[in-house]
Design an enzyme around this catalytic site. Structure first.
Site, PDB file in Angstrom:
ATOM      1  N   SER A 302       0.805  -1.208   0.000  1.00  9.64           N
ATOM      2  CA  SER A 302       0.000   0.000   0.000  1.00  9.64           C
ATOM      3  C   SER A 302       0.849   1.275   0.000  1.00  9.64           C
ATOM      4  CB  SER A 302      -0.963  -0.039   1.188  1.00  9.64           C
ATOM      5  OG  SER A 302      -2.014   0.862   1.010  1.00  9.64           O
ATOM      6  N   ASP A 313      10.055   5.334 -10.283  1.00  7.33           N
ATOM      7  CA  ASP A 313       9.661   5.886 -11.584  1.00  7.33           C
ATOM      8  C   ASP A 313      10.377   7.193 -11.894  1.00  7.33           C
ATOM      9  OD1 ASP A 313       8.051   3.724 -11.898  1.00  7.33           O
ATOM     10  OD2 ASP A 313       6.159   4.830 -12.039  1.00  7.33           O
ATOM     11  N   LYS A 327      -0.814  -4.355  -3.220  1.00  7.46           N
ATOM     12  CA  LYS A 327      -2.086  -3.801  -2.771  1.00  7.46           C
ATOM     13  C   LYS A 327      -2.250  -2.427  -3.415  1.00  7.46           C
ATOM     14  CE  LYS A 327      -5.336  -2.023  -0.083  1.00  7.46           C
ATOM     15  NZ  LYS A 327      -5.856  -0.647  -0.228  1.00  7.46           N
TER      16      LYS A 327
END
Length: 445
Positions: A302, A313, A327
């Protein structure tokens, strides 16, 4: 009122979450109108008939409020593992938990096959000190079988006055027989950030949860490390997110912001395009461009995945460890008015800055490092992935991934992933064959 949090793995004896909080009656009439068009409300006649028959004919006079609560609970939990109804008491306890202090044993739990499953014990709590492990199944609490209890009932039974004792019967994979573990309850003070200077030139920061104190704790850690180590000597930082099951979404965004100058951290996308929300970095890079390694594993879920995905990224961090839990859904908390509790409803998926949904897939590390698991623990320490949870939200695209190793050696000297991170920052080639090239994707800035 609209507040953003993150529900990682379900309810817990002190849970961390990934959620949005909306108004008490938001969209209620629209929902009723939509439901009416497909005949859903005509089906409530059946519920009404069953309800009246139970009231009239059950062997003992039932409690009407418990019947209704049970019906609501069954309806919501049939959707996915993370949607749930919280009565007034459970809603109050959840709000207390996210503040970072609560009473209990210090374990995060979910429900599996009618038993309570330990997601992970919280560091330095009675549960962790008693040897409770991720993946343990709790079959009895003080001699009472968990089978037949709701998750809320089981969690409430484990709670109690400070300094009182509870006995858990644990079913552990690989163990010959159930284990009885006595644990004394304490006030749980979740200290979400711990840190130290390693070898005089690396800042190590461990984030165990994302509660209201996390960002402040991170800033203090960075300030203390920067004060103790001259910038010209500091070679970089290690941020340890292993077995961190999640927490508040705004904290995930602000923690990511501590290492990013600008750009998107995460976006959430619901059923309708107009529901898309984007969260961007703010505050600037507090470590001033120093190299950064983030440690992840199968217990990182999460909010931990939001942070590791954003930093990866943006090519701001190198990820070392094993694949994360996967999740990738957001739950909206909808208060239902005074005394009625709240609804935690899955309303969106979240996406990393490059547009990847990690639901049921997780985030793969740049450098995969598997720990040496002691013989007596082999087969007992792998975390069940989101993709293996019954009724989970399917992956948006791509292949779903199974769980990965979540074991972290208790002694730092045995922690291969941690030493790999230190070696990496010192310029030593680490498991070069496992290094994956950075994806050629554009990241919004």
């Amino acid at each position: 009122m609209r507040k953003t949090l993150l529900f990682p793995l379900g309810a817990l004896a002190g849970a961390c979450l990934t959620l949005l909080v909306s108004g008490p009656q938001g969209g209620l009439w629209a929902a009723r109108a939509a439901a009416g068009t497909d005949g859903a409300y005509s089906q409530l006649n059946l519920f009404g008939e069953v309800f009246e028959r139970v009231k009239a004919s059950y062997v003992e006079k039932p409690d009407n409020s418990k019947l209704i609560e049970g019906a609501i609970t069954g309806m919501v939990t049939s959707l996915d593992p993370h949607s749930r109804y919280m009565n007034a008491k459970a809603w109050t306890e959840m709000q207390e938990t996210t503040s970072g202090e609560f009473g209990g044993l210090g374990i995060e739990v979910t429900m599996e096959d009618g038993l309570v499953k330990v997601v992970s014990p919280i560091d330095d709590t009675p549960a962790s000190k008693a040897g409770i492990m991720s993946g343990d199944l709790i079959s009895k609490i003080d001699g009472d079988a968990v089978q037949g209890m709701t998750l809320e009932q089981a969690v409430n039974k484990m709670k109690g006055p400070v300094d009182t004792q509870t006995k858990l019967t644990i079913v552990r994979k690989g163990a010959d027989a159930p284990l009885d573990v006595a644990i004394k309850r304490e006030i749980i003070h979740v200290r979400p950030v711990r840190f130290h200077v390693e070898n005089g030139d690396i800042g190590y920061i461990r984030i165990t949860s994302f509660n209201e104190q996390t960002t402040d704790g991170l800033k203090k850690a960075i300030a203390s490390i920067s004060k103790d180590v001259p910038q010209e000597k500091l070679v970089g930082y290690v941020v340890d997110l292993r077995n961190n099951p999640g927490g508040l979404l705004d904290q995930a965004v602000s923690v990511s912001s501590a290492f990013l100058q600008r750009g998107e951290v995460v976006s959430t996308r619901g059923r309708n395009p107009e529901e898309t929300q984007r969260f961007t970095a703010h505050g600037g890079d507090l470590i001033k461009g120093k190299p950064l390694v983030v440690l992840i594993n199968g217990g990182s879920a999460s909010a931990s995945e939001i942070v590791s995905g954003a930093l990866h990224d943006h090519k701001r961090a190198t990820l070392i460890g094993t694949r994360t839990f996967g999740k990738g859904s957001v739950q909206t908390i909808i208060p239902l008015g005074a005394g009625n509790g709240a609804l935690a409803l899955t309303t969106a998926r979240y996406y990393t800055p490059s547009g990847r949904s990690i639901q049921a897939q997780g985030i793969a590390p740049d450098i995969e490092i598997l720990q040496d698991v002691p013989a007596e623990l082999k087969g007992r320490v792998d975390t069940m992935a989101e993709s293996q949870m019954r009724g989970h939200l399917q992956a948006a695209d791509g292949k779903e991934q199974t769980g990965s190793q979540s074991y972290v050696p208790p002694e730092e000297k045995d922690d291969k992933a941690l030493h790999a991170a230190y070696d990496f920052l010192h310029g030593v080639t680490v498991n070069a064959a496992a290094v994956k090239p950075a994806p050629k994707t554009t990241v919004p800035n």
